[in-house]
Design a protein around this motif. Structure first.
Motif, PDB file in Angstrom:
ATOM      1  N   LYS A 111      21.007 -19.548  19.461  1.00  0.00           N
ATOM      2  CA  LYS A 111      20.796 -20.966  19.739  1.00  0.00           C
ATOM      3  C   LYS A 111      21.948 -21.854  19.287  1.00  0.00           C
ATOM      4  O   LYS A 111      22.168 -22.921  19.836  1.00  0.00           O
ATOM      5  CB  LYS A 111      19.484 -21.417  19.098  1.00  0.00           C
ATOM      6  CG  LYS A 111      18.266 -20.838  19.821  1.00  0.00           C
ATOM      7  CD  LYS A 111      16.962 -21.269  19.199  1.00  0.00           C
ATOM      8  CE  LYS A 111      15.791 -20.693  19.998  1.00  0.00           C
ATOM      9  NZ  LYS A 111      14.483 -20.946  19.363  1.00  0.00           N
ATOM     10  N   LEU A 112      22.670 -21.456  18.250  1.00  0.00           N
ATOM     11  CA  LEU A 112      23.853 -22.178  17.824  1.00  0.00           C
ATOM     12  C   LEU A 112      24.880 -21.139  17.394  1.00  0.00           C
ATOM     13  O   LEU A 112      25.051 -20.866  16.207  1.00  0.00           O
ATOM     14  CB  LEU A 112      23.508 -23.132  16.679  1.00  0.00           C
ATOM     15  CG  LEU A 112      24.463 -24.313  16.457  1.00  0.00           C
ATOM     16  CD1 LEU A 112      24.518 -25.181  17.716  1.00  0.00           C
ATOM     17  CD2 LEU A 112      24.011 -25.158  15.282  1.00  0.00           C
ATOM     18  N   PRO A 113      25.594 -20.544  18.356  1.00  0.00           N
ATOM     19  CA  PRO A 113      26.423 -19.369  18.072  1.00  0.00           C
ATOM     20  C   PRO A 113      27.615 -19.623  17.169  1.00  0.00           C
ATOM     21  O   PRO A 113      28.026 -18.744  16.426  1.00  0.00           O
ATOM     22  CB  PRO A 113      26.872 -18.914  19.462  1.00  0.00           C
ATOM     23  CG  PRO A 113      26.691 -20.099  20.342  1.00  0.00           C
ATOM     24  CD  PRO A 113      25.546 -20.865  19.796  1.00  0.00           C
ATOM     25  N   ALA A 172      18.876 -24.036  13.742  1.00  0.00           N
ATOM     26  CA  ALA A 172      19.705 -22.880  13.420  1.00  0.00           C
ATOM     27  C   ALA A 172      20.437 -23.122  12.107  1.00  0.00           C
ATOM     28  O   ALA A 172      20.685 -24.257  11.711  1.00  0.00           O
ATOM     29  CB  ALA A 172      20.694 -22.611  14.546  1.00  0.00           C
ATOM     30  N   VAL A 173      20.774 -22.044  11.431  1.00  0.00           N
ATOM     31  CA  VAL A 173      21.398 -22.149  10.119  1.00  0.00           C
ATOM     32  C   VAL A 173      22.552 -21.153  10.027  1.00  0.00           C
ATOM     33  O   VAL A 173      22.482 -20.071  10.608  1.00  0.00           O
ATOM     34  CB  VAL A 173      20.371 -21.876   9.003  1.00  0.00           C
ATOM     35  CG1 VAL A 173      19.705 -20.541   9.204  1.00  0.00           C
ATOM     36  CG2 VAL A 173      21.006 -21.933   7.617  1.00  0.00           C
ATOM     37  N   VAL A 174      23.602 -21.541   9.317  1.00  0.00           N
ATOM     38  CA  VAL A 174      24.647 -20.579   9.015  1.00  0.00           C
ATOM     39  C   VAL A 174      24.297 -19.983   7.653  1.00  0.00           C
ATOM     40  O   VAL A 174      24.134 -20.694   6.667  1.00  0.00           O
ATOM     41  CB  VAL A 174      26.053 -21.223   9.021  1.00  0.00           C
ATOM     42  CG1 VAL A 174      26.157 -22.407   8.085  1.00  0.00           C
ATOM     43  CG2 VAL A 174      27.109 -20.181   8.695  1.00  0.00           C
ATOM     44  N   VAL A 191      31.616 -22.818  -1.616  1.00  0.00           N
ATOM     45  CA  VAL A 191      31.625 -21.824  -0.537  1.00  0.00           C
ATOM     46  C   VAL A 191      31.921 -22.495   0.798  1.00  0.00           C
ATOM     47  O   VAL A 191      31.403 -23.580   1.092  1.00  0.00           O
ATOM     48  CB  VAL A 191      30.272 -21.067  -0.467  1.00  0.00           C
ATOM     49  CG1 VAL A 191      30.125 -20.346   0.864  1.00  0.00           C
ATOM     50  CG2 VAL A 191      30.169 -20.067  -1.612  1.00  0.00           C
ATOM     51  N   ASP A 192      32.753 -21.845   1.598  1.00  0.00           N
ATOM     52  CA  ASP A 192      32.987 -22.227   2.997  1.00  0.00           C
ATOM     53  C   ASP A 192      32.507 -21.087   3.885  1.00  0.00           C
ATOM     54  O   ASP A 192      32.935 -19.929   3.701  1.00  0.00           O
ATOM     55  CB  ASP A 192      34.473 -22.475   3.236  1.00  0.00           C
ATOM     56  CG  ASP A 192      34.989 -23.695   2.494  1.00  0.00           C
ATOM     57  OD1 ASP A 192      35.055 -24.767   3.107  1.00  0.00           O
ATOM     58  OD2 ASP A 192      35.308 -23.561   1.283  1.00  0.00           O
ATOM     59  N   LEU A 193      31.636 -21.410   4.832  1.00  0.00           N
ATOM     60  CA  LEU A 193      31.063 -20.414   5.743  1.00  0.00           C
ATOM     61  C   LEU A 193      31.486 -20.717   7.179  1.00  0.00           C
ATOM     62  O   LEU A 193      31.433 -21.868   7.618  1.00  0.00           O
ATOM     63  CB  LEU A 193      29.536 -20.427   5.674  1.00  0.00           C
ATOM     64  CG  LEU A 193      28.876 -19.967   4.365  1.00  0.00           C
ATOM     65  CD1 LEU A 193      27.399 -20.343   4.371  1.00  0.00           C
ATOM     66  CD2 LEU A 193      29.034 -18.461   4.206  1.00  0.00           C
ATOM     67  N   VAL A 194      31.886 -19.691   7.897  1.00  0.00           N
ATOM     68  CA  VAL A 194      32.185 -19.800   9.326  1.00  0.00           C
ATOM     69  C   VAL A 194      31.464 -18.656  10.030  1.00  0.00           C
ATOM     70  O   VAL A 194      31.701 -17.477   9.715  1.00  0.00           O
ATOM     71  CB  VAL A 194      33.701 -19.706   9.614  1.00  0.00           C
ATOM     72  CG1 VAL A 194      33.943 -19.743  11.122  1.00  0.00           C
ATOM     73  CG2 VAL A 194      34.453 -20.831   8.910  1.00  0.00           C
ATOM     74  N   ARG A 195      30.579 -18.997  10.946  1.00  0.00           N
ATOM     75  CA  ARG A 195      29.915 -17.967  11.753  1.00  0.00           C
ATOM     76  C   ARG A 195      30.324 -18.123  13.203  1.00  0.00           C
ATOM     77  O   ARG A 195      30.148 -19.185  13.805  1.00  0.00           O
ATOM     78  CB  ARG A 195      28.390 -18.066  11.659  1.00  0.00           C
ATOM     79  CG  ARG A 195      27.700 -16.958  12.482  1.00  0.00           C
ATOM     80  CD  ARG A 195      26.209 -17.141  12.623  1.00  0.00           C
ATOM     81  NE  ARG A 195      25.863 -18.370  13.276  1.00  0.00           N
ATOM     82  CZ  ARG A 195      24.890 -19.173  12.855  1.00  0.00           C
ATOM     83  NH1 ARG A 195      24.203 -18.890  11.776  1.00  0.00           N
ATOM     84  NH2 ARG A 195      24.616 -20.294  13.506  1.00  0.00           N
TER      85      ARG A 195
END
Length: 549
Positions: free
Chosen positions: A129-131, A240-242, A285-289
């Motif tokens: 839903k949120l790639p 949606a969540v990362v 923290v930095d998150l990239v999905r």
């Protein structure tokens, strides 16, 4: 040609049984109908034949199975119930895999940033839903991350989560009721509350017992698999969540200098100590999905209706559901057989539903309320077909109750019945009243630690505020001295979700007919009572989802 002829022969035989077998005396419509072992066997044999290739959502085999159920609904004389006037409610699906090379997790400690290694330090899964999504923030430990006034639990009290990354222990407090714990411990439930407090992302950590059951290294293949979801609206995508799961080593590093001994906290959690110290950590923290989207596919829920006879009550609809899909074909299966036929899981549930529908049409007596028969898709992918149906019900009236049939273990002559969720609404007494006519007793949940009430399609109706039960064969001692629990547990241990679940099992089709009759009686009680089913006063699920009705 050979395959096609075999398929036609199978379908033809099952149709002949459906069309010609007598299920009741048409001249004595008030009499209880008969329930045919042969018809149930024919339905199960077709749906679990190798030609169906395991009925996985989106495949040719599932399409064949869906067309079979549609044809049976037509032969029985049920009305099509989908919004477009057909029997098929098409569900739009898409799958995604994680792009591990484009995704990242960067941990900053004492001003030093380090990009961690996918598969060794952290894991992420693809999202439909949120790639593509990013999140960044200082880290706050929130314990289990559970917030539920209804359950009397709040891990978030006093915490500032606005613009922060929440670190969450997987699961939920062991002191809670097991069904409530299963609901509150889900990632979806946690993220909803964390998002409402302004959190931008989630990092999950695991306890030593969880690591022992399945090590971090062995989880990588699961995270790399396709994630599957129905395609929702832009509003759905907002939920949606990362998120990421980190290794024990990374978790320990995150908590350095925080004053929280995370190793001791997680060990205590395994021992049943639910209270945890919470608060900000000295980490950023930095998150990239990044996900790779696959082509969309469409697979249907198969829907049919018996319209109620009461001018007012017919607008209240009871749903009888069973999932039609199964696990498909897997090269990873041991041995030469790679087809997961799913005879009991869940051809047996679909065959039961069809036989109940035939019973209504054979005796000519319509129930007061309408009944929606729903063969749903994508249960094995995460209860997705039932979720879509519960979100977008066809225009047949208000859904007031759900009875779900999932994997009745028809290998013994059960003497008791389990109705998961019966203690949460008036469906419990209704079920007990129906069983009083059969000599079969109603037993409590024998596996409360499994949280089964949240693990099959009925749960998606519950989440829309609809009272529901799931019916299963009981664990008690049978008339011929067999312990139902032994047979049921042996099936779960040795046959469930393997290629062994097929028609050469010692299936008791007399038991299948008995199970169908009991389902018909229960459905009758629900559909014909003056009062519609209601949640028990103060029930957690009734209170939690009351606003959905």
């Amino acid at each position: 040609m050979k395959t096609r002829m075999a398929m036609m022969a199978l379908m033809g035989g099952a149709m002949l049984l459906s069309a010609c077998a007598t299920t009741g005396d048409a001249k004595k419509a008030s009499h209880e109908p008969l329930f045919s072992q042969d018809r149930i066997k024919a339905d199960m044999a077709f749906l679990s034949d190798d030609l169906m290739e395991g009925r996985r959502t989106g495949t040719r085999g599932y399409a064949l199975a869906a067309n079979y159920v549609k044809t049976q609904f037509e032969l029985i004389g049920l009305k099509p119930a989908a919004a477009d006037g057909t029997y098929f409610q098409q569900v739009p699906f898409r799958s995604a895999t994680i792009d591990d090379e484009a995704s990242s997790l960067t941990l900053t400690l004492d001003g030093k940033a380090e990009t961690l290694a996918f598969g060794t330090d952290y894991l992420m899964a693809g999202e439909v839903k949120l790639p593509s999504m990013t999140a960044a923030g200082d880290v706050v430990f929130v314990g289990y991350g559970v917030y539920s006034p209804e359950a009397g639990w709040d891990d978030l009290e006093g915490l500032d989560l606005n613009g922060k990354i929440a670190v969450v222990v997987s699961g939920a407090p062991k002191g809670l009721n097991s069904e409530i714990r299963a609901h509150l411990g889900s990632g979806r439930s946690k993220w909803k509350n964390l998002q409402a407090r302004g959190a931008t992302g989630v990092i999950f950590i695991r306890t030593p017992q969880e690591e022992e059951r399945r090590t971090f290294d062995k989880l990588k293949s699961a995270f790399m698999e396709k994630s599957f979801d129905w395609i929702g609206s832009a509003e759905d995508a907002k939920t949606a969540v990362v998120s990421a799961l980190v290794s024990s080593d990374v978790a320990n590093r995150m908590f350095a200098g925080s004053g929280i001994d995370i190793a001791a906290v997680l060990k205590a959690a395994d021992e049943g100590v639910d209270d945890m110290p919470t608060g900000p950590l000295k980490a950023h923290v930095d998150l990239v999905r990044m996900s790779k989207l696959l082509d969309p596919v469409s697979s249907p829920n198969v829907l049919a209706l018996i319209e109620g006879s009461d001018p007012k009550l017919k607008n209240e609809v009871v749903v009888l559901s069973a999932h039609l899909d199964h696990e498909g074909m897997k090269e990873s299966a041991e041995g030469e057989d790679h087809i997961y036929n799913g005879a009991l899981d869940n051809s047996a549930g679909i065959a039961t539903m069809l036989e109940v529908a035939r019973a209504y049409m054979s005796n000519g007596i319509r129930p007061r309320r309408s009944i929606l028969f729903a063969a749903v898709v994508a249960e094995e992918e995460g209860l997705l077909g039932s979720e879509y149906l519960a979100h977008f019900p066809p225009p047949v009236g208000e859904l007031v109750a759900n009875v779900n049939l999932d994997m009745p273990v028809l290998l013994y002559d059960f003497a008791d019945l389990i109705a998961f969720g019966a203690d949460r609404s008036t469906l419990g007494p209704i079920t007990a009243d129906a069983l009083a006519k059969t000599g079969v007793t109603l037993s409590p949940d024998p596996l409360p630690e499994e949280g089964i009430f949240t693990r099959s399609d009925h749960y998606r109706f519950v989440q829309q505020g609809v009272p529901a039960v799931m019916l299963a064969t009981g664990f008690g001692l049978t008339a011929d001295g067999v312990k139902g629990a032994d047979v049921f547990v042996d099936f779960l241990k040795n046959t469930y979700h393997t290629p062994k679940d097929q028609m050469d099992l010692p299936i008791r089709f007399d038991t299948a007919a008995k199970f169908a009759r009991i389902n018909w009686l229960i459905l009758n009680e629900i559909a014909n009572r003056k009062e519609k089913p209601e949640w028990n006063e103060g029930d957690f699920f009734g209170d939690t989802f009351a606003d959905k009705k």
